[in-house]
Design a protein around this motif. Structure first.
Motif, PDB file in Angstrom:
ATOM      1  N   GLY A 272       4.155 -12.140   5.753  1.00  0.00           N
ATOM      2  CA  GLY A 272       2.970 -12.553   6.497  1.00  0.00           C
ATOM      3  C   GLY A 272       2.898 -11.352   7.276  1.00  0.00           C
ATOM      4  N   VAL A 273       4.134 -10.308   7.776  1.00  0.00           N
ATOM      5  CA  VAL A 273       3.927  -9.112   9.214  1.00  0.00           C
ATOM      6  C   VAL A 273       4.197  -8.115   8.459  1.00  0.00           C
ATOM      7  N   PRO A 274       2.501  -7.016   8.528  1.00  0.00           N
ATOM      8  CA  PRO A 274       2.098  -5.990   7.852  1.00  0.00           C
ATOM      9  C   PRO A 274       3.386  -4.981   8.460  1.00  0.00           C
ATOM     10  N   ILE A 275       3.991  -4.487   7.393  1.00  0.00           N
ATOM     11  CA  ILE A 275       5.194  -2.638   8.096  1.00  0.00           C
ATOM     12  C   ILE A 275       4.593  -2.133   8.002  1.00  0.00           C
TER      13      ILE A 275
ATOM     14  N   VAL B   9      13.603   5.765   0.775  1.00  0.00           N
ATOM     15  CA  VAL B   9      13.486   5.223  -1.024  1.00  0.00           C
ATOM     16  C   VAL B   9      14.074   6.586  -1.540  1.00  0.00           C
ATOM     17  N   GLU B  10      15.186   5.293  -2.504  1.00  0.00           N
ATOM     18  CA  GLU B  10      15.831   5.598  -3.704  1.00  0.00           C
ATOM     19  C   GLU B  10      15.145   6.687  -4.590  1.00  0.00           C
ATOM     20  N   THR B  11      15.195   7.344  -5.346  1.00  0.00           N
ATOM     21  CA  THR B  11      15.270   8.656  -6.128  1.00  0.00           C
ATOM     22  C   THR B  11      14.738   8.077  -7.107  1.00  0.00           C
ATOM     23  N   GLY B  12      15.226   6.913  -7.760  1.00  0.00           N
ATOM     24  CA  GLY B  12      14.302   6.641  -8.691  1.00  0.00           C
ATOM     25  C   GLY B  12      13.205   5.771  -8.644  1.00  0.00           C
ATOM     26  N   ILE B  13      12.974   4.742  -7.554  1.00  0.00           N
ATOM     27  CA  ILE B  13      12.165   4.018  -7.785  1.00  0.00           C
ATOM     28  C   ILE B  13      11.224   4.725  -6.927  1.00  0.00           C
TER      29      ILE B  13
ATOM     30  N   LEU C   3       7.696  12.124  -0.694  1.00  0.00           N
ATOM     31  CA  LEU C   3       8.619  12.335   0.220  1.00  0.00           C
ATOM     32  C   LEU C   3       7.210  12.881   1.761  1.00  0.00           C
ATOM     33  N   GLY C   4       7.050  11.752   3.034  1.00  0.00           N
ATOM     34  CA  GLY C   4       5.935  12.313   3.671  1.00  0.00           C
ATOM     35  C   GLY C   4       4.948  11.333   3.022  1.00  0.00           C
ATOM     36  N   ASP C   5       5.111   9.837   1.941  1.00  0.00           N
ATOM     37  CA  ASP C   5       4.224   9.394   1.976  1.00  0.00           C
ATOM     38  C   ASP C   5       3.680   8.068   3.195  1.00  0.00           C
ATOM     39  N   LYS C   6       3.113   7.124   3.582  1.00  0.00           N
ATOM     40  CA  LYS C   6       3.139   6.127   3.993  1.00  0.00           C
ATOM     41  C   LYS C   6       3.005   5.172   4.041  1.00  0.00           C
ATOM     42  N   LEU C   7       3.950   4.392   2.849  1.00  0.00           N
ATOM     43  CA  LEU C   7       4.018   2.806   2.510  1.00  0.00           C
ATOM     44  C   LEU C   7       3.505   1.486   3.703  1.00  0.00           C
TER      45      LEU C   7
ATOM     46  N   ARG D 239       1.053  -1.110  -0.094  1.00  0.00           N
ATOM     47  CA  ARG D 239      -0.027  -0.197   0.115  1.00  0.00           C
ATOM     48  C   ARG D 239       1.029   1.334   0.023  1.00  0.00           C
ATOM     49  N   ILE D 240       0.236   2.305  -0.659  1.00  0.00           N
ATOM     50  CA  ILE D 240       0.704   3.523  -0.491  1.00  0.00           C
ATOM     51  C   ILE D 240       0.018   4.661  -0.165  1.00  0.00           C
ATOM     52  N   ASN D 241       0.259   5.099   1.236  1.00  0.00           N
ATOM     53  CA  ASN D 241      -0.928   5.954   2.002  1.00  0.00           C
ATOM     54  C   ASN D 241      -2.403   5.520   2.083  1.00  0.00           C
ATOM     55  N   GLY D 242      -2.309   3.866   2.117  1.00  0.00           N
ATOM     56  CA  GLY D 242      -3.311   3.614   2.342  1.00  0.00           C
ATOM     57  C   GLY D 242      -4.513   2.882   1.308  1.00  0.00           C
ATOM     58  N   SER D 243      -3.470   3.828  -0.001  1.00  0.00           N
ATOM     59  CA  SER D 243      -4.093   2.150  -1.338  1.00  0.00           C
ATOM     60  C   SER D 243      -3.529   1.655  -1.388  1.00  0.00           C
TER      61      SER D 243
END
Length: 830
Positions: free
Chosen positions: A621-624, A599-603, A611-615, A543-547
């Protein structure tokens, strides 16, 4: 129609009388320099891409864990493309009681489509290049296999149910570079031998690949067709999906060639701008006569515009022809450096050359030439009357606009073009300010010193506008020359220093936590330096920002592949030495509860991470989940362990972790690897020497191409210096007649000219040295990501060399003016 005929007549007359000779020559050289650079860089870039494609042994690769549908090979062959097949899977080689885990690659007879195979008959023997795979019944293996099993070429080994003769030592397979993660040494066999091994069954872990190569347009057409036909589980691999180290090297090579072309554009603009001044002066008489004969101002402008456009078209076509012949000769001389004949150029440089000629003419020549329509008819009787001065703002805006358009067009990189343009504009402003200060400072000095000094300095004061124009033109030319030197001596060296001679050529993965200390002791005993041991975890981005994240959300192939596979994550308290924070800040190492991602700039760009996104990641099987605290620029071609995503220790340290490291193993010491595997059986060795060699070869050939491309720019720069000196020829001729009539000797005139031009050269060289160093620093750090080390030789050559070269050129240009008696010169001018 009458206007067109009149324009043609004037153009023919000017051509015969030599009125346009200097401007035409400047345009031809400008276009030929840019076109030669364009043609040659186009061919070299294609050759570099082909060489980079050798890492895949093809231009395109279709890859799947199941046999590929036949329609893809049929489509490729019907399009005139060459094809080959490979199968790869892990297995075990047996020799007597010894076994060795290997990566088996079975290839068809057409393999490789790009690149070559290199083998040795015996350890330490001379390497030989082969363009065919092993024959059925034979096996080629890497030197590591020899050391692990204690065997020599000619002995028998077992692979599955079949016996093979170890025929050659495989020292290089082109496609090894793209297979970054290999579980063991590679062995190469013929595809026909697969059935008798009994190793490939429906349950086997086999990777099937269809290799495709051919003409670029046909490959691109096949790629477009394939993308719409790909079944689930089939991947399309091409250069953009290559290792980041290879992509980075190829991008830098293209940028160096673009920078070479930019310098040619810079010189071209300065040359034409200087030639325009003389053209406007010599055309003033023609405009005055036409006004006396009743021609309207509009008619004069129409005729003049048509003449310039026809002139630009003719000069551009001639320049394109000269550029084509020049690059063709150079390509023939250098083709061996690129592994054979260079690919034919695309038609794009033709349009670039024509566009360069017309844009340069319109931007630098047309605005000041248009004021010729306002030349008063009285100039026929009074030669001191000329065209009214043009708007400084109009000329400046046209020149800047033309230069910016040319640079952006030629570079294809807005950042690179922007920094060079800013450096150019900064140089022009400094030179104009220096010209103003020079004139103010020299006025009091005219009353002091000897006659020659007063006369030489007076030459700079008689026409301040001409002095400013010459100083600016000389400064731009010297700036271009010094940029050549900076790029050749500093930036290219910095590029090659990114992979030192003893850069890590082996990686170790799957290092268990309990083996970390013992492994460090092993390296110390063997006197092998390693890059440090780093933790590594495997997790999938969910997920990125919950999506939720899925491949269907992205159009880019690389983004889809990144989302499909697991990431290599790591945790650290400090950033690695070859990582640079470009956004945000690194976390506080003393905070034990910090939970962030880096996070690496290319990816980040590929996946739209900011910047500031939630990943959110799924780690076994363990969410982080954590917030992106910073973005990092990674130097992938350093061959140090690097990661797309790094977390804080509090976030990842408590999860199951393996470790990774890299080290340099000198050639001939492959036996150490066998000892390492026996002592640490869980460790997996990854050999990256093949891709390192590929990258080094791209660097060498790219550097060579840049150096030879600069020869064209150097020729254009020499013409620019000549044009700058010729711009004041009319004034110096008048002064020469007056001074010789008053009794000054030829020697005195030449010495005064030397003082005048040496002063201009020293000042232009000093300012250009400062601006070239500043521009080189910005280009190195902001565009290429290098550490810039300015050289004192640039300033010495820039100042002293410019003073000497421009002074000698000025004396040589003045010499013809002192040969003929003053009376003959006056008779020729009337």
């Amino acid at each position: 129609m009458n206007t067109l005929l009149l324009a043609l007549r004037f153009l023919r007359r000017d051509w015969r009388s030599g009125e346009l000779r200097l401007l035409v020559l400047a345009l031809i050289i400008a276009v030929s320099a840019v076109t030669a650079v364009g043609f040659f860089t186009d061919r070299v870039e294609q050759a570099m891409v082909l060489q980079a494609n050798q890492v895949m042994a093809a231009d395109l690769v279709l890859s799947s864990s199941r046999p590929l549908p036949e329609q893809f090979e049929q489509q490729a062959r019907s399009a005139g493309l060459r094809t080959a097949h490979t199968l790869s899977f892990p297995s075990v080689i047996m020799h007597r009681d010894e076994t060795q885990l290997v990566e088996v690659k079975a290839v068809s007879r057409e393999y490789p489509l790009r690149g070559e195979l290199r083998t040795r008959n015996q350890p330490g023997a001379e390497e030989q290049r082969i363009n065919r795979p092993p024959a059925p019944g034979n096996l080629w293996g890497e030197a590591r296999l020899m050391a692990a099993l204690g065997i020599q070429p000619g002995e028998q080994v077992s692979l599955g149910e079949a016996e093979f003769t170890l025929e050659q030592i495989l020292s290089r397979d082109s496609a090894l570079g793209n297979s970054f993660f290999r579980l063991g040494p590679e062995v190469l066999i013929a595809l026909e031998d697969i059935p008798k091994t009994g190793l490939v069954t429906p349950a086997s872990r086999v990777r099937y690949r269809l290799l495709v190569a051919g003409d670029q347009a046909q490959v691109e057409a096949f790629q477009s067709w394939s993308q719409s036909q790909l079944p689930r589980g089939v991947r399309l691999e091409h250069l953009s999906s290559a290792r980041p180290e290879l992509r980075k090297t190829l991008e830098r090579g293209s940028r160096f060639l673009s920078l070479a072309a930019l310098v040619a554009v810079l010189v071209a603009g300065a040359t034409v701008a200087l030639a325009t001044r003389r053209f406007v002066e010599r055309q003033s008489d023609t405009s005055a006569i036409m006004r006396c004969l009743g021609a309207s101002q509009a008619m004069i402008l129409q005729v003049l515009s048509l003449r310039l456009l026809l002139l630009g078209l003719l000069a551009s076509l001639l320049g394109i022809g000269v550029g084509w012949m020049a690059q063709y000769l150079l390509a023939g001389l250098l083709s061996d450096w690129f592994g054979g004949t260079l690919p034919p150029p695309s038609p794009w440089p033709l349009l670039v050359g024509l566009g360069t000629g017309m844009i340069t003419l319109i931007g630098f020549t047309l605005p000041p030439a248009l004021r010729l329509g306002a030349v008063p008819p009285l100039r026929v009787l009074r030669r001191d009357l000329g065209a009214p001065p043009a708007s400084t703002w109009l000329l400046t805006l046209c020149a800047i606009g033309a230069m910016a358009l040319l640079m952006r067009w030629q570079a294809g990189d807005a950042t690179l073009a922007g920094w060079v343009l800013l450096g150019t504009l900064g140089t022009v402003l400094l030179l104009l300010l220096a010209a103003w200060l020079l004139i103010r400072m020299l006025r009091p000095l005219r009353q002091h010193g000897g006659t020659l000094w007063r006369q030489g300095l007076a030459g700079l004061l008689r026409d301040p506008a001409m002095t400013a124009l010459q100083l600016t033109g000389f400064g731009l030319g010297i700036l271009a020359m010094l940029l050549l030197g900076i790029i050749r001596m500093d930036l290219l060296d910095a590029w090659q220093r990114t992979i030192p001679d003893q850069a890590p050529n082996h990686f170790l993965i799957n290092i268990q936590p309990e083996d970390v200390e013992a492994l460090g002791d092993f390296f110390q005993q063997q006197e092998i330096a390693q890059a440090g041991i780093y933790p590594m975890l495997r997790a999938r981005l969910t997920r990125i920002n919950g999506s939720p994240v899925s491949p269907e959300q992205y159009q880019d192939d690389r983004a889809q592949r990144l989302v499909e596979r697991e990431f290599n994550l790591s945790w650290a308290t400090e950033p690695q030495a070859d990582n640079r924070i470009v956004a945000g800040q690194w976390w506080d190492a003393t905070d034990p509860d910090a939970r962030f991602f880096s996070v690496e700039t290319g990816i980040a760009e590929n996946l739209g991470i900011r910047l500031g996104d939630k990943l959110s990641f799924d780690l076994a099987g363990v969410p982080i989940e954590a917030t992106v605290a910073n973005l990092r620029q990674v130097q992938w071609d350093s061959f140090q362990p690097n990661f797309f995503v790094i977390g804080t220790p509090a976030l990842l340290r408590d999860h199951p972790t393996n470790y990774i490291t890299s080290f340099y193993l000198p050639p001939g010491q492959e036996g150490i690897l066998a000892q390492l595997v026996k002592q640490f059986p869980s460790v997996t060795i990854i050999d990256v020497s093949a891709i390192m060699q590929q990258i080094r070869e791209i660097m060498q050939r790219g550097s060579l191409a840049v150096e030879y491309v600069f020869l064209f720019t150097l020729a254009a720069g020499l013409l620019m210096l000549y044009t700058g000196i010729q711009a004041s020829r009319e004034h110096r001729q008048q002064e020469s007649v007056v001074l010789r009539t008053l009794g000054m000797q030829r020697r005195g005139l030449l010495q005064a000219a030397g003082i005048e031009f040496v002063t201009l050269g020293l000042l232009a060289g000093a300012l250009a040295s400062v601006c070239a160093t500043a521009t080189g620093w910005f280009v190195a750090t902001e565009v290429f990501g290098f550490t810039f080390r300015p050289s004192a030789s640039i300033a010495i050559v820039g100042i002293l060399g410019s003073g000497l070269a421009i002074g000698m050129a000025g004396v040589l240009a003045t010499w013809p003016l002192t040969v003929h008696p003053p009376l003959r010169v006056l008779q020729n001018r009337t």
